[in-house]
Enzyme design. Structure first.
Site, PDB file in Angstrom:
ATOM      1  N   CYS A   1     -31.021 -13.512 -11.611  1.00 11.71           N
ATOM      2  CA  CYS A   1     -31.440 -14.447 -10.571  1.00 11.71           C
ATOM      3  C   CYS A   1     -32.790 -13.970 -10.049  1.00 11.71           C
ATOM      4  O   CYS A   1     -33.358 -13.007 -10.528  1.00 11.71           O
ATOM      5  CB  CYS A   1     -30.406 -14.534  -9.452  1.00 11.71           C
ATOM      6  SG  CYS A   1     -30.504 -13.141  -8.368  1.00 11.71           S
TER       7      CYS A   1
ATOM      8  N   LYS B   1     -20.701 -18.732   3.198  1.00 11.64           N
ATOM      9  CA  LYS B   1     -20.810 -18.988   1.747  1.00 11.64           C
ATOM     10  C   LYS B   1     -20.165 -17.839   0.985  1.00 11.64           C
ATOM     11  O   LYS B   1     -19.368 -18.053   0.077  1.00 11.64           O
ATOM     12  CB  LYS B   1     -22.285 -19.096   1.350  1.00 11.64           C
ATOM     13  CG  LYS B   1     -22.540 -18.978  -0.157  1.00 11.64           C
ATOM     14  CD  LYS B   1     -23.989 -19.128  -0.536  1.00 11.64           C
ATOM     15  CE  LYS B   1     -24.769 -17.869  -0.511  1.00 11.64           C
ATOM     16  NZ  LYS B   1     -24.570 -16.936  -1.599  1.00 11.64           N
ATOM     17  N   ASN B   2     -20.460 -16.605   1.386  1.00 10.71           N
ATOM     18  CA  ASN B   2     -20.026 -15.443   0.593  1.00 10.71           C
ATOM     19  C   ASN B   2     -18.570 -15.087   0.808  1.00 10.71           C
ATOM     20  O   ASN B   2     -18.058 -14.168   0.191  1.00 10.71           O
ATOM     21  CB  ASN B   2     -20.946 -14.242   0.865  1.00 10.71           C
ATOM     22  CG  ASN B   2     -22.330 -14.505   0.303  1.00 10.71           C
ATOM     23  OD1 ASN B   2     -22.532 -15.457  -0.455  1.00 10.71           O
ATOM     24  ND2 ASN B   2     -23.290 -13.693   0.697  1.00 10.71           N
TER      25      ASN B   2
ATOM     26  N   ASP C   1     -29.280  -9.535   2.993  1.00 11.47           N
ATOM     27  CA  ASP C   1     -29.486 -10.985   3.073  1.00 11.47           C
ATOM     28  C   ASP C   1     -30.234 -11.397   4.329  1.00 11.47           C
ATOM     29  O   ASP C   1     -30.756 -12.507   4.395  1.00 11.47           O
ATOM     30  CB  ASP C   1     -28.130 -11.719   3.023  1.00 11.47           C
ATOM     31  CG  ASP C   1     -27.434 -11.516   1.698  1.00 11.47           C
ATOM     32  OD1 ASP C   1     -26.255 -11.846   1.588  1.00 11.47           O
ATOM     33  OD2 ASP C   1     -28.083 -10.997   0.768  1.00 11.47           O
TER      34      ASP C   1
ATOM     35  N   ARG D   1     -28.484 -23.808  -1.333  1.00 13.77           N
ATOM     36  CA  ARG D   1     -27.361 -23.048  -1.906  1.00 13.77           C
ATOM     37  C   ARG D   1     -26.538 -22.411  -0.786  1.00 13.77           C
ATOM     38  O   ARG D   1     -25.342 -22.180  -0.940  1.00 13.77           O
ATOM     39  CB  ARG D   1     -27.904 -21.948  -2.834  1.00 13.77           C
ATOM     40  CG  ARG D   1     -28.530 -22.468  -4.114  1.00 13.77           C
ATOM     41  CD  ARG D   1     -28.959 -21.332  -4.996  1.00 13.77           C
ATOM     42  NE  ARG D   1     -27.946 -20.296  -4.978  1.00 13.77           N
ATOM     43  CZ  ARG D   1     -28.197 -19.016  -5.264  1.00 13.77           C
ATOM     44  NH1 ARG D   1     -29.403 -18.630  -5.591  1.00 13.77           N
ATOM     45  NH2 ARG D   1     -27.239 -18.120  -5.223  1.00 13.77           N
TER      46      ARG D   1
ATOM     47  N   ARG E   1     -28.971  -8.759 -12.374  1.00 10.54           N
ATOM     48  CA  ARG E   1     -27.765  -8.629 -11.556  1.00 10.54           C
ATOM     49  C   ARG E   1     -26.670  -8.035 -12.457  1.00 10.54           C
ATOM     50  O   ARG E   1     -25.903  -8.749 -13.060  1.00 10.54           O
ATOM     51  CB  ARG E   1     -27.355  -9.981 -10.992  1.00 10.54           C
ATOM     52  CG  ARG E   1     -28.403 -10.605 -10.084  1.00 10.54           C
ATOM     53  CD  ARG E   1     -28.604  -9.900  -8.755  1.00 10.54           C
ATOM     54  NE  ARG E   1     -27.474 -10.012  -7.867  1.00 10.54           N
ATOM     55  CZ  ARG E   1     -27.255 -11.033  -7.052  1.00 10.54           C
ATOM     56  NH1 ARG E   1     -28.071 -12.051  -7.073  1.00 10.54           N
ATOM     57  NH2 ARG E   1     -26.212 -11.054  -6.263  1.00 10.54           N
TER      58      ARG E   1
HETATM   59  C1  EPZ Z   1     -23.095 -10.141  -2.839  1.00 10.28           C
HETATM   60  O1  EPZ Z   1     -23.706 -10.135  -4.122  1.00 10.28           O
HETATM   61  C2  EPZ Z   1     -23.652 -11.354  -2.125  1.00 10.28           C
HETATM   62  N1  EPZ Z   1     -23.300 -12.566  -2.872  1.00 10.28           N
HETATM   63  C3  EPZ Z   1     -25.171 -11.239  -2.009  1.00 10.28           C
HETATM   64  O2  EPZ Z   1     -25.628 -12.349  -1.240  1.00 10.28           O
HETATM   65  C4  EPZ Z   1     -25.507  -9.961  -1.245  1.00 10.28           C
HETATM   66  O3  EPZ Z   1     -26.912  -9.806  -1.193  1.00 10.28           O
HETATM   67  C5  EPZ Z   1     -24.873  -8.757  -1.970  1.00 10.28           C
HETATM   68  O4  EPZ Z   1     -23.448  -8.964  -2.091  1.00 10.28           O
HETATM   69  C6  EPZ Z   1     -25.103  -7.449  -1.219  1.00 10.28           C
HETATM   70  O5  EPZ Z   1     -24.561  -7.557   0.065  1.00 10.28           O
HETATM   71  C7  EPZ Z   1     -22.055 -13.070  -2.733  1.00 10.28           C
HETATM   72  O6  EPZ Z   1     -21.226 -12.529  -2.032  1.00 10.28           O
HETATM   73  C8  EPZ Z   1     -21.761 -14.323  -3.491  1.00 10.28           C
HETATM   74  P1  EPZ Z   1     -23.327  -6.289  -5.045  1.00 10.28           P
HETATM   75  P2  EPZ Z   1     -23.159  -9.116  -5.263  1.00 10.28           P
HETATM   76  O7  EPZ Z   1     -22.458  -6.288  -6.243  1.00 10.28           O
HETATM   77  O8  EPZ Z   1     -21.705  -8.987  -5.166  1.00 10.28           O
HETATM   78  C9  EPZ Z   1     -25.633  -3.431  -8.002  1.00 10.28           C
HETATM   79  C10 EPZ Z   1     -26.949 -14.199  -0.747  1.00 10.28           C
HETATM   80  O9  EPZ Z   1     -28.145 -14.228  -0.422  1.00 10.28           O
HETATM   81  N2  EPZ Z   1     -24.523  -3.672  -8.946  1.00 10.28           N
HETATM   82  O10 EPZ Z   1     -22.794  -5.750  -3.751  1.00 10.28           O
HETATM   83  O11 EPZ Z   1     -23.757  -9.513  -6.550  1.00 10.28           O
HETATM   84  C11 EPZ Z   1     -26.479  -4.683  -7.772  1.00 10.28           C
HETATM   85  O12 EPZ Z   1     -27.486  -4.787  -8.766  1.00 10.28           O
HETATM   86  C12 EPZ Z   1     -26.504 -13.301  -1.881  1.00 10.28           C
HETATM   87  O13 EPZ Z   1     -26.014 -14.831  -0.161  1.00 10.28           O
HETATM   88  C13 EPZ Z   1     -24.482  -2.943 -10.140  1.00 10.28           C
HETATM   89  O14 EPZ Z   1     -25.352  -2.114 -10.419  1.00 10.28           O
HETATM   90  O15 EPZ Z   1     -23.854  -7.772  -4.777  1.00 10.28           O
HETATM   91  C14 EPZ Z   1     -27.078  -4.435  -6.405  1.00 10.28           C
HETATM   92  O16 EPZ Z   1     -28.223  -3.612  -6.536  1.00 10.28           O
HETATM   93  C15 EPZ Z   1     -27.671 -12.668  -2.599  1.00 10.28           C
HETATM   94  N3  EPZ Z   1     -23.459  -3.164 -11.006  1.00 10.28           N
HETATM   95  C16 EPZ Z   1     -25.990  -3.631  -5.671  1.00 10.28           C
HETATM   96  O17 EPZ Z   1     -25.101  -3.148  -6.695  1.00 10.28           O
HETATM   97  C17 EPZ Z   1     -22.457  -4.068 -10.749  1.00 10.28           C
HETATM   98  O18 EPZ Z   1     -21.533  -4.214 -11.590  1.00 10.28           O
HETATM   99  C18 EPZ Z   1     -25.162  -4.465  -4.699  1.00 10.28           C
HETATM  100  O19 EPZ Z   1     -24.704  -5.574  -5.422  1.00 10.28           O
HETATM  101  C19 EPZ Z   1     -22.515  -4.797  -9.542  1.00 10.28           C
HETATM  102  C20 EPZ Z   1     -23.553  -4.580  -8.656  1.00 10.28           C
END
Ligand code: EPZ
Length: 419
Positions: free
Chosen positions: A118, A24-25, A308, A400, A123
């Site tokens: 979410c 998915k990701n 995840d 999802r 997020r």
């Molecule tokens: C991706 O989300 C995945 N989703 C998530 O999978 C996964 O949990 C996550 O990466 C971490 O591996 C998809 O790929 C569609 P991040 P993403 O930006 O990109 C903070 C699932 O279950 N952050 O790496 O949103 C954020 O709050 C989903 O399949 C900021 O502070 O994750 C988090 O604490 C859930 N500012 C950390 O970074 C930003 O601008 C990591 O988030 C962006 C992120």
């Protein structure tokens, strides 16, 4: 939203072979990136998921044609007519922010609403926005809307991410692919899905090096052409099915698993007493009669233990012998499954980002409610080893990210029905 439920008769051993779905990701950012090309891209091994459908709906809204033939999705981005995504579509899927980089590269003006928060807590997208601003995008954030404009084209930049954000790394790579000049991303996310996105973009003619490492270099090219690409297997679905095998004391064969993608997951299962043998085209997974606790699981950016997989592995810890300490470093509220696991008889205590699981011999059936994607998967795994008939409500969260999950589990011998 249609409320659907699984009915699970737990306590059965699973057996047989399962092919793990496409990631998915990986699919979501690649579908967004297809907007950079003008023409027909063909994506193989594309999972049938509601998040993928939501992305196809966004592409169709913008004016693309997209259709599915089994596991293959064909996207024609030749003619696009709209440069904004309405909030209803943005809120359907939290990760729709991944469209921003692609749309700003395709149009000079983009409007989209702030993505919804979410179930995992807020997020933030500050890293996405500050990076795109460094590449020349004027972004006005007001009334929950993002109004983005590029006056004289996107240009490369040196971007140091304070957090190795997966989504921010993907948005920057996509926006940089056809920007003027070179973009260097330091502290980039290293997830396999980043490498898969880069492989698709390179197949479209992009010049990218270092994907999967902490420094990624993108040399902008004039334009990209469509390409065909096979999506990598979903490592989190693989970890979830291994959790199902472990809690039911089952031996399962997995096809289409990439061993290196499970580098931080395999040792945890081995600590529990499971045997994992990588054969030529997959994995043979054997479970012990009684699981030992894996002691400590800390979620970290790749190649560390993936956040995840925290929920599904917690279901394993619930019936393993001994204490397991979980530390959820990535999201601030990713324990919604804990209260529901306790309704199934698990013994878990939460202190902020730490959860302490004291394994019990057996879980007991109950009616439980899922509140997020991976929590739903954890509850289904747990009911497989809970004696008696359980109900899991909130399966729309599971759909999802898991394709036909009840059919996959039934094919391995589980007694599970969707109503
Ligand atoms: C991706 O989300 C995945 N989703 C998530 O999978 C996964 O949990 C996550 O990466 C971490 O591996 C998809 O790929 C569609 P991040 P993403 O930006 O990109 C903070 C699932 O279950 N952050 O790496 O949103 C954020 O709050 C989903 O399949 C900021 O502070 O994750 C988090 O604490 C859930 N500012 C950390 O970074 C930003 O601008 C990591 O988030 C962006 C992120």
């Amino acid at each position: 939203m249609v409320v659907s439920m699984y009915i699970v008769e737990g306590g059965r051993t699973l057996r047989g072979e399962v092919r793990v779905q496409g990631s998915k990701n990986s699919t979501l950012p690649i579908l967004a990136a297809s907007l950079l090309c003008r023409g027909e891209s063909v994506l193989f091994n594309c999972p049938r998921l509601s998040d993928v459908e939501a992305s196809l709906t966004i592409l169709r809204y913008i004016g693309c044609k997209a259709h599915r033939e089994g596991d293959v999705v064909i996207v024609d981005t030749g003619s696009v007519t709209r440069n904004e995504i309405p909030s209803a579509l943005m809120h359907k899927m939290r990760s729709s922010i991944i469209f921003l980089g692609a749309m700003i590269a395709r149009f000079d003006r983009v409007r989209m609403s702030f993505p919804g928060g979410c179930e995992l807590g807020p997020r933030p997208i500050d890293l996405h926005l500050s990076a795109l601003r460094e590449m020349g995008v004027m972004i006005c954030e007001e009334h929950g809307e993002l109004d983005c404009r590029v006056d004289d084209g996107l240009h490369g930049a040196n971007i140091a991410l304070t957090i190795p954000s997966v989504g921010a790394t993907e948005n920057i790579m996509i926006a940089a692919a056809t920007a003027e000049g070179t973009t260097i991303i330091s502290n980039a996310a290293r997830e396999p899905e980043i490498t898969d996105l880069a492989d698709y973009l390179i197949a479209c003619g992009a010049k990218i090096s270092g994907a999967g490492e902490s420094t990624v270099i993108i040399d902008g090219v004039k334009e990209l052409h469509p390409a065909s690409h096979a999506i990598i297997p979903d490592r989190i679905v693989a970890a979830t099915l291994m959790s199902a095998a472990a809690v039911t004391g089952s031996d399962i064969r997995f096809k289409s698993v990439i061993p290196s993608h499970l580098g931080s997951i395999t040792p945890v299962f081995r600590e529990c007493g499971c045997e994992i043998e990588y054969t030529g085209d997959g994995v043979i997974f054997r479970s012990p009669y009684r699981l030992k606790s894996p002691k400590l699981i800390r979620t970290m950016p790749y190649p560390g233990f993936p956040t995840d997989a925290q929920a599904p592995l917690m279901s394993v810890a619930c019936v393993a012998d001994g204490l397991t300490v979980f530390v959820e470093n990535m999201f601030e509220s990713r324990y919604s499954h804990v209260s529901e696991l306790c309704r199934l008889g698990a013994n878990i205590r939460i202190e902020g980002r730490v959860a302490v699981v004291d394994g019990v011999r057996r879980l007991l059936s109950a009616h439980v409610h899922a509140r997020d994607l991976r929590g739903a998967a954890a509850l289904v795994v747990a009911t497989l080893c809970a004696r008696g008939k359980s109900e899991v409500e909130g399966i729309e969260y599971l759909e999802r990210g898991y394709e036909d999950f009840e059919l996959v589990l039934s094919s391995l011998g589980a007694d599970i029905k969707k109503i």
